[in-house]
Motif scaffolding. Sequence first.
Motif, PDB file in Angstrom:
ATOM      1  N   SER A 141      10.998  -3.947  -4.493  1.00  0.00           N
ATOM      2  CA  SER A 141       9.646  -3.938  -5.046  1.00  0.00           C
ATOM      3  C   SER A 141       9.136  -2.578  -5.309  1.00  0.00           C
ATOM      4  CB  SER A 141       8.665  -4.844  -4.620  1.00  0.00           C
ATOM      5  OG  SER A 141       7.519  -4.747  -5.268  1.00  0.00           O
ATOM      6  N   SER A 157       9.214  -0.558  -9.114  1.00  0.00           N
ATOM      7  CA  SER A 157       7.841   0.033  -9.696  1.00  0.00           C
ATOM      8  C   SER A 157       8.194   1.319 -10.413  1.00  0.00           C
ATOM      9  CB  SER A 157       7.138   0.480  -8.366  1.00  0.00           C
ATOM     10  OG  SER A 157       7.984   1.673  -7.496  1.00  0.00           O
ATOM     11  N   GLU A 194       2.930  -9.981  -8.713  1.00  0.00           N
ATOM     12  CA  GLU A 194       3.736  -9.046  -7.937  1.00  0.00           C
ATOM     13  C   GLU A 194       5.330  -9.897  -7.504  1.00  0.00           C
ATOM     14  OE1 GLU A 194       3.768  -5.885  -7.653  1.00  0.00           O
ATOM     15  OE2 GLU A 194       1.884  -5.981  -8.784  1.00  0.00           O
TER      16      GLU A 194
END
Length: 223
Positions: free
Chosen positions: A111, A116, A74
Amino acid sequence: MTTRDDGELTLFSARGSGGVAVEAALTLAGQPYRLVDAYTWDKDDPQSGDRVLAANPMRQVPALVLPGGEVLTESAAILLWIVEAYPEARLGPLPGAPGRAQLLRWVSFVSAAIYSLYWVKDDPSRLVPDPAGHEALESRVLDRIAECWGKMDAQVEPAAFLLGEAPSVLDLYVAVVSRFRPRRRRFYAVAPRMAEVVRRVDGDPRLAALWAERMPFGPGWEG
Ligand SMILES: N[C@@H](CCC(=O)N[C@@H](CS)C(=O)NCC(=O)O)C(=O)O
């Protein structure tokens, strides 16, 4: 408190990917790393992308392997870890410092709300089996990404950089992810205040060699 072991870091990344934001952060921190390229989106060379499976069963880059073998996946988590692991590099406010909440907020936003979406943008068949629907899906995803950049632009309060007078991992993250489609020309239009900031990051002489090698400003790069 983040502890740091000064052994070798291994970074799974790829030219042109979000992993380049992590490469930029480690470069500014002066921290060497072993780079393993994994082109997770290259259908002609599946073995390349498979390399990252050693660290990330999600088959996505970036993934960072710490010297003791601990894995960080991540991009947001990796960038925030770098802020704390290399405090002398001043790549963002530390816990308790002014600006820390906004760092957490906007790194999470890039993020979750934006990065995503490329999972479906890059391969619409993941959610829509009928190819007839792919063009419309892609176009709506790109509209959503532009909308998110615009909403972020309206709420941040940039100085020279997004969190003040010095660049942070947030600036690096926005500079890299805003180069994905719909690319910079549209980003500049919907996020005029962040446009100034990313241009500063693009022009940082400490990153010139990295950009040239990993995310070049080639013909038509702004879209
Ligand atoms: N949530 C992940 C997303 C990473 C991601 O989407 N990476 C892309 C490269 S830019 C990738 O490896 N995509 C391949 C896939 O999703 O199948 C993160 O923030 O690190």
